[in-house]
Design an enzyme around this catalytic site. Structure first.
Site, PDB file in Angstrom:
ATOM      1  N   GLY A 185       0.814  -1.202   0.000  1.00  0.00           N
ATOM      2  CA  GLY A 185       0.000   0.000   0.000  1.00  0.00           C
ATOM      3  C   GLY A 185       0.847   1.250   0.000  1.00  0.00           C
ATOM      4  O   GLY A 185       2.005   1.234  -0.443  1.00  0.00           O
ATOM      5  N   SER A 186       0.303   2.330   0.517  1.00  0.00           N
ATOM      6  CA  SER A 186       0.978   3.620   0.442  1.00  0.00           C
ATOM      7  C   SER A 186       2.219   3.659   1.328  1.00  0.00           C
ATOM      8  O   SER A 186       2.254   3.057   2.409  1.00  0.00           O
ATOM      9  CB  SER A 186       0.018   4.742   0.858  1.00  0.00           C
ATOM     10  OG  SER A 186      -0.122   4.797   2.258  1.00  0.00           O
TER      11      SER A 186
ATOM     12  N   GLU B  42       5.687  -3.097   0.508  1.00  0.00           N
ATOM     13  CA  GLU B  42       5.691  -2.894  -0.945  1.00  0.00           C
ATOM     14  C   GLU B  42       4.892  -1.630  -1.244  1.00  0.00           C
ATOM     15  O   GLU B  42       3.679  -1.598  -1.065  1.00  0.00           O
ATOM     16  CB  GLU B  42       5.075  -4.099  -1.653  1.00  0.00           C
ATOM     17  CG  GLU B  42       5.158  -4.027  -3.170  1.00  0.00           C
ATOM     18  CD  GLU B  42       4.541  -5.236  -3.838  1.00  0.00           C
ATOM     19  OE1 GLU B  42       3.660  -5.061  -4.698  1.00  0.00           O
ATOM     20  OE2 GLU B  42       4.927  -6.373  -3.475  1.00  0.00           O
TER      21      GLU B  42
ATOM     22  N   CYS C  36       1.944  -0.133  -9.015  1.00  0.00           N
ATOM     23  CA  CYS C  36       3.046   0.474  -8.264  1.00  0.00           C
ATOM     24  C   CYS C  36       4.290   0.692  -9.111  1.00  0.00           C
ATOM     25  O   CYS C  36       5.155   1.494  -8.748  1.00  0.00           O
ATOM     26  CB  CYS C  36       3.380  -0.372  -7.037  1.00  0.00           C
ATOM     27  SG  CYS C  36       3.909  -2.055  -7.400  1.00  0.00           S
TER      28      CYS C  36
ATOM     29  N   GLU D  82       4.033   9.764  -7.153  1.00  0.00           N
ATOM     30  CA  GLU D  82       3.370   8.694  -7.878  1.00  0.00           C
ATOM     31  C   GLU D  82       1.971   9.137  -8.279  1.00  0.00           C
ATOM     32  O   GLU D  82       1.144   9.463  -7.428  1.00  0.00           O
ATOM     33  CB  GLU D  82       3.300   7.437  -7.016  1.00  0.00           C
ATOM     34  CG  GLU D  82       2.679   6.248  -7.715  1.00  0.00           C
ATOM     35  CD  GLU D  82       2.675   5.006  -6.843  1.00  0.00           C
ATOM     36  OE1 GLU D  82       2.858   3.910  -7.386  1.00  0.00           O
ATOM     37  OE2 GLU D  82       2.493   5.134  -5.618  1.00  0.00           O
TER      38      GLU D  82
END
Length: 463
Positions: free
Chosen positions: A215-216, A236, A270, A364
């Site tokens: 996640g973030s 991750e 991602c 991002e």
């Protein structure tokens, strides 16, 4: 009063279903069940049973492929064609975990190398680390779950998995298949909630030995800072993946994979292609080809087979991405394409030369947008590519092997793809972000190593 979680279609926000949600008491009960299962060493599942369960689950998922694919398209908004690919990967991932058990072993440690170590035999064995708390993300609501629970089951760890609140159905259903395949519920449980405070309690409970978080970065690094002493983790996150396009390429040939890497799942990946550095000699041709290919993408309802780009996960995400684009255009960037199809669906767009300090150049995007920048000197492009605090996967497209190898050596990334887009991944390869992009190593065999401890046994008196 019982808690519940309502689930909506990403594309049109239509109601899908309402699932029972967990409260603090349910969380405590599930953690206690998992901890007791691990503490009972005589009750640990033997390797052959773990292999059989994973293989049987893979077969069941194969039989339910179309149902799961439509589920992914509806709750997560991933186009059906890509959702089918996700289910296919998950089917293989379960087999991958089962196969890896055959090679999951310790090794002999040499003895007799000094006088003090004579007459000894030493070897290591692999043991499960303990209870795994897995927190997953919305963008691959089935395959990410498989990447977290299959390694845990393969190693022999009890695992409790929390899906994203927007996409819990795929998680609940794959865990049901594991139970149907013969796995006792103690070894794999779901934790369904949209309560962030409760999720933090889950992650940081002292009964948890390993946190798997997808996640973030903001949330992941925060949770890592709160872990009790001794708790290990893998994080991750994401990045702003760079692509370098050398002047030696066939422009028409490279645009297609770059578009796939940038607009797959509306850019909600991602390692999605975000920053494209193009040699000035081919910049005009590349931009023209890219703009035409992006304009031709089929945008719409992800449940339709022809759709290539679907919605973002929530209306607020379309607002955020739209605001970032508007900010870059106001600062001088030129936009190709764009616009809005629905509350959650943006038409894909390209930004040409957005300022280096614009959000689209620094953060991002996680939306259907790529940014193109011209360069003259390869090392300058590499320096720009490396300028952010993220480092995950990067790409270089070149027909000149010297250029490709120079870029591969100098790009700050965990993986450099040559003549392929940044979103390429197989489920058995190591997958890891550097710096702010992550911590630990993903990929099914690699995650199994992360979720295990080595134990050394030394026998004295061996002659």
């Amino acid at each position: 009063m019982s808690l519940s979680l309502k689930v909506y279609q990403a594309f049109d926000r239509a109601f899908i279903t309402e699932l029972p949600a967990d409260d603090a008491a349910a969380l405590d009960r599930k953690l206690d069940i998992a901890a007791k299962a691990f503490a009972d060493r005589d009750g640990w599942l033997p390797a052959y049973q773990r292999m059989a369960i994973l293989r049987k689950t893979s077969e069941l998922l194969h039989d339910n492929r179309d149902r799961f694919a439509m589920m992914i398209a509806r709750e997560g908004g991933k186009p059906l064609a890509d959702a089918i690919v996700e289910v296919t990967r998950a089917i293989d991932g379960l087999v991958n975990a089962a196969d890896e058990i055959r090679n999951f072993a310790g090794k002999e440690i040499p003895m007799g190398l000094t006088a003090a170590s004579l007459n000894r035999l030493a070897f290591t064995t692999k043991e499960p680390i303990g209870v795994v708390a897995a927190i997953s993300a919305f963008n691959h609501p089935l395959n990410l779950i498989v990447h977290q629970i299959a390694p845990a089951i393969a190693v022999g760890c009890p695992v409790i998995v929390k899906p994203a609140a927007t996409t819990p159905i795929s998680c609940v259903e794959i865990v049901k298949l594991l139970w149907e395949a013969g796995l006792d519920e103690r070894w794999c449980q779901t934790f369904v909630t949209d309560d962030n405070t409760l999720a933090e309690s889950f992650s940081t409970d002292t009964r948890v030995a390993f946190l798997s978080f997808i996640g973030s970065a903001k949330v992941g690094w925060y949770l890592k800072s709160k872990l009790p002493p001794g708790t290990r983790c893998a994080l991750e996150h994401g990045g702003a993946a760079p692509v370098i396009v050398d002047r030696s390429v066939d422009v028409a040939a490279v645009v297609s994979p770059i578009v796939k890497g940038g607009y797959y799942h509306a850019g909600q990946v991602c390692v999605s292609v975000q920053r494209i550095f193009v040699h000035e000699d081919i910049l005009e041709s590349f931009t023209e080809n890219l703009g035409a290919r992006v304009a031709a993408l089929q945008v719409g309802d992800p449940a339709l087979k022809q759709t290539e780009v679907g919605p973002l996960i929530l209306p607020r995400e379309t607002e955020r991405v739209s605001n970032w684009i508007r900010e870059a255009v106001d600062a001088g960037a030129r936009q190709l394409g764009g616009g809005r199809l629905s509350e959650t669906t943006l038409l894909p767009s390209v930004l040409l030369n957005p300022p280096a300090d614009a959000k689209v150049s620094q953060l991002e995007v996680f939306g259907p947008l790529t940014c193109v920048y011209g360069y003259r000197n390869l090392d300058d492009a590499i320096e720009s590519a490396n300028s952010l605090p993220y480092a995950f996967q990067a790409s270089v497209f070149s027909s000149d092997i010297a250029v490709a190898l120079r870029a591969a050596k100098r790009l700050d990334a965990a993986a450099v793809l040559v003549n392929d887009h940044t979103a390429f991944r197989t489920d058995w390869m190591p997958f890891a972000g550097r710096r702010q992009s992550g911590y630990g190593v993903g990929g099914i065999p690699w995650t199994m190593q992360e979720m295990a401890d080595d134990k050394m046994v030394v026998l004295n008196g061996v002659s």
